[in-house]
Design a protein around this motif. Sequence first.
Motif, PDB file in Angstrom:
ATOM      1  N   ASP A 143      83.776  54.598  67.398  1.00 36.53           N
ATOM      2  CA  ASP A 143      83.550  53.364  67.866  1.00 36.53           C
ATOM      3  C   ASP A 143      81.850  53.283  67.665  1.00 36.53           C
ATOM      4  O   ASP A 143      80.714  52.595  67.858  1.00 36.53           O
ATOM      5  N   ALA A 144      81.448  54.136  69.058  1.00 35.27           N
ATOM      6  CA  ALA A 144      79.803  54.199  68.733  1.00 35.27           C
ATOM      7  C   ALA A 144      78.973  54.826  67.555  1.00 35.27           C
ATOM      8  O   ALA A 144      78.448  54.074  67.796  1.00 35.27           O
ATOM      9  N   GLN A 145      79.701  55.341  66.693  1.00 38.42           N
ATOM     10  CA  GLN A 145      78.839  55.844  65.583  1.00 38.42           C
ATOM     11  C   GLN A 145      78.863  54.844  64.969  1.00 38.42           C
ATOM     12  O   GLN A 145      77.753  54.545  64.182  1.00 38.42           O
ATOM     13  N   SER A 146      79.736  54.033  64.551  1.00 34.73           N
ATOM     14  CA  SER A 146      79.805  52.962  63.522  1.00 34.73           C
ATOM     15  C   SER A 146      78.474  51.644  63.387  1.00 34.73           C
ATOM     16  O   SER A 146      78.059  51.332  62.791  1.00 34.73           O
ATOM     17  N   ALA A 147      78.796  51.611  65.527  1.00 36.57           N
ATOM     18  CA  ALA A 147      77.846  50.318  65.371  1.00 36.57           C
ATOM     19  C   ALA A 147      76.723  51.178  65.304  1.00 36.57           C
ATOM     20  O   ALA A 147      75.470  50.412  65.005  1.00 36.57           O
ATOM     21  N   ARG A 148      76.420  52.499  65.507  1.00 36.13           N
ATOM     22  CA  ARG A 148      74.538  52.535  65.311  1.00 36.13           C
ATOM     23  C   ARG A 148      74.005  52.640  63.268  1.00 36.13           C
ATOM     24  O   ARG A 148      73.106  52.786  63.588  1.00 36.13           O
ATOM     25  N   GLY A 149      75.329  52.994  62.606  1.00 30.76           N
ATOM     26  CA  GLY A 149      75.202  52.643  60.870  1.00 30.76           C
ATOM     27  C   GLY A 149      74.852  51.249  61.101  1.00 30.76           C
ATOM     28  O   GLY A 149      73.994  51.309  60.165  1.00 30.76           O
ATOM     29  N   GLU A 150      75.341  50.375  61.413  1.00 28.67           N
ATOM     30  CA  GLU A 150      75.414  48.770  61.200  1.00 28.67           C
ATOM     31  C   GLU A 150      73.820  48.705  61.664  1.00 28.67           C
ATOM     32  O   GLU A 150      72.647  47.723  61.016  1.00 28.67           O
ATOM     33  N   LEU A 151      72.915  48.931  62.679  1.00 27.73           N
ATOM     34  CA  LEU A 151      72.222  48.802  63.233  1.00 27.73           C
ATOM     35  C   LEU A 151      71.313  49.839  62.407  1.00 27.73           C
ATOM     36  O   LEU A 151      69.966  48.593  62.013  1.00 27.73           O
ATOM     37  N   GLU A 152      71.254  50.752  61.894  1.00 30.51           N
ATOM     38  CA  GLU A 152      70.193  51.212  61.116  1.00 30.51           C
ATOM     39  C   GLU A 152      69.591  50.123  59.975  1.00 30.51           C
ATOM     40  O   GLU A 152      69.195  50.058  59.550  1.00 30.51           O
TER      41      GLU A 152
ATOM     42  N   ALA B 216      75.651  48.247  69.279  1.00 32.61           N
ATOM     43  CA  ALA B 216      75.530  49.741  69.737  1.00 32.61           C
ATOM     44  C   ALA B 216      75.352  49.901  71.209  1.00 32.61           C
ATOM     45  O   ALA B 216      75.890  50.887  71.446  1.00 32.61           O
ATOM     46  N   GLU B 217      74.707  49.157  71.733  1.00 32.45           N
ATOM     47  CA  GLU B 217      74.636  49.571  73.259  1.00 32.45           C
ATOM     48  C   GLU B 217      76.091  49.275  73.650  1.00 32.45           C
ATOM     49  O   GLU B 217      76.011  50.066  74.429  1.00 32.45           O
ATOM     50  N   ARG B 218      77.250  48.480  73.362  1.00 28.40           N
ATOM     51  CA  ARG B 218      78.005  48.391  73.936  1.00 28.40           C
ATOM     52  C   ARG B 218      78.779  49.203  74.151  1.00 28.40           C
ATOM     53  O   ARG B 218      79.701  49.944  74.546  1.00 28.40           O
ATOM     54  N   GLY B 219      78.403  49.698  72.927  1.00 27.47           N
ATOM     55  CA  GLY B 219      79.892  50.855  72.328  1.00 27.47           C
ATOM     56  C   GLY B 219      79.092  52.295  72.884  1.00 27.47           C
ATOM     57  O   GLY B 219      80.045  53.051  73.712  1.00 27.47           O
ATOM     58  N   THR B 220      77.490  52.663  73.224  1.00 32.98           N
ATOM     59  CA  THR B 220      77.699  53.594  73.856  1.00 32.98           C
ATOM     60  C   THR B 220      77.661  53.819  75.403  1.00 32.98           C
ATOM     61  O   THR B 220      78.766  54.846  75.670  1.00 32.98           O
ATOM     62  N   ALA B 221      77.399  52.652  76.351  1.00 33.50           N
ATOM     63  CA  ALA B 221      78.283  52.170  77.704  1.00 33.50           C
ATOM     64  C   ALA B 221      79.373  52.320  77.909  1.00 33.50           C
ATOM     65  O   ALA B 221      80.425  53.779  78.478  1.00 33.50           O
ATOM     66  N   THR B 222      80.415  52.069  76.768  1.00 33.78           N
ATOM     67  CA  THR B 222      81.557  52.283  76.370  1.00 33.78           C
ATOM     68  C   THR B 222      81.677  53.937  76.936  1.00 33.78           C
ATOM     69  O   THR B 222      82.889  54.537  77.529  1.00 33.78           O
TER      70      THR B 222
ATOM     71  N   ARG C   2      63.022  35.195  55.085  1.00 33.81           N
ATOM     72  CA  ARG C   2      64.056  35.991  54.668  1.00 33.81           C
ATOM     73  C   ARG C   2      63.942  36.887  56.159  1.00 33.81           C
ATOM     74  O   ARG C   2      64.801  37.753  56.890  1.00 33.81           O
ATOM     75  N   VAL C   3      63.000  36.694  57.084  1.00 33.73           N
ATOM     76  CA  VAL C   3      62.214  37.733  57.698  1.00 33.73           C
ATOM     77  C   VAL C   3      63.447  37.400  59.463  1.00 33.73           C
ATOM     78  O   VAL C   3      63.754  37.728  60.051  1.00 33.73           O
ATOM     79  N   GLU C   4      63.766  36.043  59.287  1.00 33.74           N
ATOM     80  CA  GLU C   4      64.067  34.900  60.423  1.00 33.74           C
ATOM     81  C   GLU C   4      65.407  35.848  60.230  1.00 33.74           C
ATOM     82  O   GLU C   4      65.568  36.031  61.146  1.00 33.74           O
ATOM     83  N   VAL C   5      66.264  35.646  58.926  1.00 31.79           N
ATOM     84  CA  VAL C   5      68.023  36.072  58.301  1.00 31.79           C
ATOM     85  C   VAL C   5      68.021  37.563  58.926  1.00 31.79           C
ATOM     86  O   VAL C   5      68.385  38.243  60.192  1.00 31.79           O
ATOM     87  N   ALA C   6      67.017  37.643  58.556  1.00 31.52           N
ATOM     88  CA  ALA C   6      66.825  39.846  58.688  1.00 31.52           C
ATOM     89  C   ALA C   6      67.205  39.995  59.852  1.00 31.52           C
ATOM     90  O   ALA C   6      67.803  41.529  60.985  1.00 31.52           O
ATOM     91  N   GLU C   7      66.069  39.568  61.310  1.00 35.02           N
ATOM     92  CA  GLU C   7      66.088  39.533  62.817  1.00 35.02           C
ATOM     93  C   GLU C   7      66.920  39.501  63.807  1.00 35.02           C
ATOM     94  O   GLU C   7      67.484  40.066  64.602  1.00 35.02           O
ATOM     95  N   GLU C   8      68.018  38.528  62.748  1.00 28.72           N
ATOM     96  CA  GLU C   8      69.002  37.624  63.588  1.00 28.72           C
ATOM     97  C   GLU C   8      69.694  38.426  63.180  1.00 28.72           C
ATOM     98  O   GLU C   8      70.766  39.182  64.449  1.00 28.72           O
ATOM     99  N   ARG C   9      70.447  39.544  62.612  1.00 30.57           N
ATOM    100  CA  ARG C   9      71.013  40.468  62.015  1.00 30.57           C
ATOM    101  C   ARG C   9      70.878  41.597  63.282  1.00 30.57           C
ATOM    102  O   ARG C   9      71.746  42.565  63.750  1.00 30.57           O
ATOM    103  N   LEU C  10      69.879  42.311  62.897  1.00 30.65           N
ATOM    104  CA  LEU C  10      68.577  43.148  64.078  1.00 30.65           C
ATOM    105  C   LEU C  10      69.316  43.247  65.093  1.00 30.65           C
ATOM    106  O   LEU C  10      70.162  43.989  66.150  1.00 30.65           O
ATOM    107  N   HIS C  11      69.683  41.551  65.809  1.00 27.14           N
ATOM    108  CA  HIS C  11      69.335  41.328  67.331  1.00 27.14           C
ATOM    109  C   HIS C  11      71.177  41.841  67.909  1.00 27.14           C
ATOM    110  O   HIS C  11      71.601  42.583  68.678  1.00 27.14           O
ATOM    111  N   ARG C  12      72.034  40.944  66.534  1.00 28.07           N
ATOM    112  CA  ARG C  12      73.099  41.944  66.614  1.00 28.07           C
ATOM    113  C   ARG C  12      73.819  42.974  66.542  1.00 28.07           C
ATOM    114  O   ARG C  12      74.633  43.060  67.772  1.00 28.07           O
TER     115      ARG C  12
END
Lengths: 385, 904
Positions: free
Chosen positions: B326-335, B597-603, B582-592
């Motif tokens: 789970d943690a690995q997939s979250a890190r891909g999305e974040l990148e 990814a943080e939750r996956g790492t803690a688990t 466009r910047v606003e949309v991209a940053e919203e996605r980055l935040h989510r």
Amino acid sequence: MGFRFLHSSDWQLGMRRHFLDDDAQARFTQARIDVIRTLARVVREREAAFVVVAGDVFEHNQVGDRTVDRALGALAEIPVPVFLLPGNHDPLEPGCLYRRPAFAAACPPHVVVLDDALPRSVPGCPTAEVVGAPWLGKHPREDLVAAALAGLPAPAAGVRRIVVGHGAVDVLQPDREAEATIALAPLEAALAAGTVHYVALGDRHSATAVDARGAVRYCGAPEPTDFDEQRPGRVLVVDPCSAVPQVDEVTVGTWRFVDHRAELEQPGDVDALLAELTGLPDKERTIVRLALVGSLRIDDLARLDTELDRLAGAFASLRRWARHDDLRPRPDALDERVLALSGYAKTAWDELCAAARDEADGPDAIAARDALVLLHRFAARGGDA
Amino acid sequence: MRIHRIRVRNFKAVEDREVRFAAGVTVLEGANETGKTTLVDALDLLLRREIKDSSTARDVTNAKPIQRDVAPEIEAELESGPYRLVVRRRWGRGRQQRMTELEISAPERENLTGDAAHDRLHAILDATLDTALFRALRVVQGAGIHQAALERGGWLGRALDEAAGGAGGRDEHEQLFERVRTRYEEFFTPKTGKPRRELADAERLAEDAQLRLDEAERQLAELNDSIEQHAALGVRIRECEARLPELRAREGESQALVTELEKARLEVDAARQDVQFKRYELRALERELEARSTSRAELARSAEAVAAAENALREATESAARAERDAQSARGELEAARREASDSRSLLDQARADRDLLARRARLRLRETDLQRARELTDRLASAEQLARHRLDDERASAIQDATKAAEIARAALRREGPRVALTALGAVDVDIGDERIELEPGARRDLPVGEGLTVALPGRLAIRITPGTSGDALRDELRTAEQRLRQALDETGLDSAADATRLWPQVQAARREVADLRAQLERLAGELAHDELGVVGSLTAWISGESRALAELQARRAPTAGELPGDASAAEDAVTAAAARVEVAEERLHRSGAHAERGTATLRAAELRAVEARSQHDARRANHDALARELEQHVAERPDDALRSAAGAARDALRHAEVRLAALGGRVDEDLLEQRQMLLQTDRTRRQRAEDLLSELRQDRDRCEGKLDALGGKGLFEQVEARRAEHRARADQHERLARQGAAARVLFETLHRHREAARSAYRRPLREQIVALGRLVHDRSFDVHLDDELRIVQRIDARGPIPFELLSSGAQEQLDLILRAAVARLVAKLDGSAGGVPMIVDDALGYADPERLRTMNALLGQVGQTVQVIVLTCHPDRFAAVPGATLVRIDGPAAGYPPSSSA
């Protein structure tokens, strides 16, 4: 075989008299050693077989070694056995001089300390036996002589037993130290029974025969020690071999104690007194005590003072006996020609005379008398000038 | 003594003079240096024992008259005691000139000359006169007015003695007193009366000797104590030694009894310990059996626990693997989200840069227009500034105006009020007026001001010079001043005339206003550009060229991927807005995707931790289980269960046997008896011990005693005591003797001193009474004096109280002095054999007395003169005129001829 012996006592070696100055005291001390040599001469002259000294050879157990040495040196010159009895002045107590190493080292072989009450034979004199009653402490609780004789068997046939004791005899001084007083009666009984032949006593400085037969005797001190002694300065030469002992008194002392009392009222009385004192022999060995009473004129009083001061140098000691001296000035008899006082000097004189006449012998009266003598002296000198 | 007559010849300034003296008061009066004092000096010289006629003493040589070779000669007629005599003496160089003669007329007539006369005279004087007193009663002129040193003793002493009733004060008593005082001071100090050294030393020596005696006696007493102690110790030691054997025997018996009882008790104790031991042994075996069955149960429980731990470990490991995925997939999305955000931000930056580039181009074009305009304005400013720089200003313009006006006024006034010339043309005529030629019509009139002066000429014919003289001076001065001021103002501005000034002034003012306006316009054009150095035009030119270069550079640097630059500002603004969205949309996605990814790492972490814990627990349980198994195995190997059970049976049997034996011994021990015996033994032992200790102590004490006795025995303490006693006795005697002598000296001195003081007081009284009697003639009834031992007046006493002599005024001192002498003279005059006492000579006294005091002193001298011969010398005619009964003798000038003296 008969024999004679010398009975002496109370040498009191180491005695010091406070009224002697150092010079006179040295002579006084030397005389007490010299008298031992005199005894040696008597021994030779009278062919005595031995000498007994009945106590108080020394004035005190705590005399110095030098005194002991000098005494033993003189004793060495006596050619016969000498028996020394410890008395009340030098008892055989702990630390006593007779037990000092110095004493043992210097003691000549013929000198024997009677340190117990056992009978002793006398070397060279087989018919003599000596029994001592030594003092073992300062306060004996019994008649030491009686104790020494108690249970003592009779001497062998032909042996004369000499008992040597020290202390007061009951018939002469019944009160004195009741426990240690020597009872005469048992001694007389022993003499009568023939178990004792002579009792040589010491302590009393006056030569005294105690019993009727003359077998119990005090010999007195060989040199006088005080004013109140009768016939001191002697040694007894005793021959105990006859039924009644034969006793000769030989004078050996060289010093004199003189008590002189005089009543002085006139200038002539002063002259007489001075003449009498001037006439005394052997002044350097004479100790004089003056008791002068009466009253004299100031000038006579002054003269007496001056002359006595001058004479005092010649005597071993010449002193006024303060307790019995009562010589008063008579200022009212003042010689006016000598003084010729007037004015304030005269009134001062009169006042001092009144103070000196005071019957009480208070210090003020004495000072007033002395002041009068002084005033007389100064005023007289003024008159001469 | 009485002086009848004195004759002096060739003595100092006196050639020859004779004076006779009365029995009472004689007042010898004469001016200064008339030889009054010379007479008295001559008498003194005549009566001096050491001055013979052959004397060359200074007083004799001084007596010789100056510049005259003559021999001084004195003659006196005297009465002394029963003697009446005349004595003459002449001092000269040779034997011929010298002379001493004595003529005695009573009681028997005698005539003597030379040394015999001299000796006889002094024998008589010695017998009949107190010469010391005679001299003391003289008041010598010029010698001051201090009190005479009155000799004690002599006539005065006798007189006082007699008057005091023979109280006495004679020399021999004083000598006696001095001897007594000396004696006293041998022993005591004079002031404090404390004992002197000898006496104090004697006392101290006696005390010291006493101390030494005490010390020696103390030592001897100590020694005696030791002897006594030694004897007492001997007695006690013997007692102690006698008691010891019995005490030892008793202790031995007690000890035997106790030993027997203790042995029995030891056996019981041993049996009891045996039982105890066997009981412990059995219990140990039983405990081991129990422990073995417990161990087996525990081993079974441990095996179950190990199995459970294995299951838990497996589950934890699987859970951790899931979490990792789970943690690995979250890190891909974040990148992917990060890349998108970055791209959109780059696009936004490019859009903004394009917008700015377009804006800057527009502003450059505006500035180029501004530059054109600035160039025009600058040209206009240069021409306006030229005029504006003219020196004319407000102040100078009004100064020129004022000065012009003042000159006109002055000129008008001069014309109106100054000298004038009136010309009337009688015919046509040319007239030169000043430098101007005018033509005058006939009948034409010209009224001209003269001004400074005016030349009117008829050309070719006449020139008339008219000068105003002094008339109109003030007006001309005023005009000149105004003209000067105008000229000065024009010079300052560089103008030629007031008219020029009037014309030019408005133009200058306009130019200046234009300059200010142009400058303001240029300032506005420059705007925020700095233009101090380059000027507005320069600054603008520089800015435009710089900005053009910058824009060209930006254009060149623009990314080739950025596409076409927007056409205008509006298109650029739209591109910016689109890129920002466009910047606003991209940053919203980055935040989510970041939160995911943080939750996956803690688990994942939690799952890994649980897996580690499970492994650790599993390992521990496994190890515990293995250990238990090994232990049990070892125990069984050592002692199999059967062997253990049979050993326990044997131990039980042994315990039973031991208990039986203890029960059999128990009854034989009597503890109470043992305790009682032990106490008795302790008591006996203590008694014996104490006795031995005591004995040991006593022996030690005795040894110490003996040591002390041995040490002190040979020292001769007794002889030391006796020697010190003798020393003390000698010193005490010495002290007593000295103390007694001292006491005698003190009593004598104090008594004598007291009586002497009383006598002295009595002795002073008669003199004081005389002084008071005389003094009250001069002062009042309260007058009194205080005399000291030397018979000096130390205080005068009156109603105001006592006053010390030295504090009195000079006049009062002199008067008191005179009263004292008079009193002495009167006392002595009464004395038997003094033949009227001694004359009192008063030389030039009472100079300080006031008239009233002088009057009373005169009366006093008269009173004294009744019993005493008084000779008063005075240079003041009136001073002693009132002495009652006085004989007055006047002396006039140095006597040359035979005496001009007179006698009453």
